[in-house]
Design an enzyme around this catalytic site. Structure first.
Site: not given
Ligand code: BGC
Length: 352
Positions: A81, A106, A178, A250, A315
């Site tokens: 983010r 992303h 991912h 997360d 990740e």
């Molecule tokens: C994020 C999550 C998100 C997921 C799917 C991850 O990299 O940390 O918060 O829900 O990606 O978008």
């Protein structure tokens, strides 16, 4: 051994997508697609030699287009983010797309998970190389970014992901994969019984919109601590603010200093089938995401319906929103410098 190329359907815009199936001498297989440079499946033996696919995914390219979970996707130029979708490079602000409330996640809808990459199979190396030339201004970011992502399946049952890039202007380079893993098999449901060891003594807590507060917090004495391996489900429901904010794990974990070399940072074990997965990387951080918001819209490959925590992600990455926090290592790639980072997912089994 060898690499087979097959059709993977047409995108909604009519582009043909392909699937590359790579097999090693031990019978392990990996499938990757030129759509999004996506990891589509990983088929590995368990302790009894039974093969299963341990990666969540979809059956064709249109389902990948519709999906919102980024299954197996290659994320770039910037993973995670960015507050207000404002990337900061050399004191200048570059507006990215706000695709999650006010923030960028992303890299927005022009992100690398949604493009068709040029692909080249290299049967000698058991690799598939994906290449993309990102135009100056792509995703709101400066610089023509020439990027290559290479997936290699080794005879040691490792998937090596090598990212290389160069830009003619200072830009952001913070890429990741991912993949969502379920070592008992992608169709086997919740991962809370998976055991995780994570070599991180600190993490970066988040506030509103899952944006880092800028602090670096010690995991000692908190449910965030995985330095001694424990089940993911053990503390995930603990009465702890960070777990409440994120709906479970997360978070970006701070990894030990790498000095540019690849070190082992995590191990996941599923005791009933005996499969293990180690993660090795030169990256400074890793997002441990317990799949808290996984859902099957659309339905997954082989008709499987995924639900909350059907897979977990590790990740590897630079720290999220790094441009806004002095204490975080920079994710800026200087003009002319080489971006070069590697992450390895190594599969094995528990010995008797
Ligand atoms: C994020 C999550 C998100 C997921 C799917 C991850 O990299 O940390 O918060 O829900 O990606 O978008």
């Amino acid at each position: 051994m060898g690499i087979k190329v097959s059709e993977f359907g047409k995108t909604s815009k009519g582009s043909e997508a392909h699937l590359y199936t790579v097999v090693n001498s031990r019978g392990m297989a990996m499938e990757v697609s030129d759509y999004g440079a996506t990891l589509v499946s990983i088929i590995v033996p368990d302790a009894k030699g039974r093969m299963d696919d341990v990666l969540l995914g979809y059956g064709d390219v249109q389902d990948y287009e519709k999906g919102t979970c980024y299954f197996g996707a290659c994320i770039g130029r910037n993973g995670n983010r960015v507050k207000n979708a404002q990337a900061v490079i050399g004191g200048k602000v570059y507006q990215m797309e706000k695709n999650e409330g006010e923030n960028s996640l992303h890299s927005g809808s022009e992100g690398y998970s949604g493009i068709i990459w040029d692909a080249e199979a290299d049967p000698k190396e058991n690799s598939v190389r994906f290449h993309h030339t990102g135009a100056d201004g792509e995703q709101g970011l400066p610089g023509t970014f020439d990027v290559t992502v290479t997936y290699t399946l080794t005879d040691e049952n490792e998937i090596r992901i090598h990212y290389e890039g160069i830009s003619d202007k200072d830009t952001i380079a913070n890429m990741t994969n991912h993949g969502y893993y379920n070592l008992a098999g992608h169709a086997s449901g919740n991962v809370e019984n998976h055991v995780l060891w994570l070599d991180a003594s600190a993490f970066t807590p988040v506030g509103e919109g899952m944006i880092p507060t800028g602090e670096i917090l010690d995991v000692e004495g908190t449910p965030m601590d995985f330095r001694v391996a424990k089940k993911i489900g053990r503390d995930i429901g603990a009465d702890y603010e960070q777990l409440k904010i994120a709906g479970g794990y997360d978070h970006n974990y701070v990894l030990p200093e790498s000095n540019g070399s690849i070190r082992r940072i995590a191990q996941v074990t599923e005791e009933t089938c005996g499969r293990t997965m180690e993660v090795l990387t030169d990256a400074p951080g890793v997002q441990f995401y317990a799949g808290n918001f996984v859902e099957s819209r659309p339905i997954g490959k082989e008709g499987v319906v995924y639900g909350k925590r059907s897979g977990l992600c590790l990740e590897t990455q630079g720290f999220p929103d790094a441009g806004h926090h002095e204490a975080f290592p920079t994710t800026v790639l200087k003009a002319g410098d080489k971006y070069d980072t590697t992450t390895i997912y190594r599969f094995g089994v528990l010995s008797e």
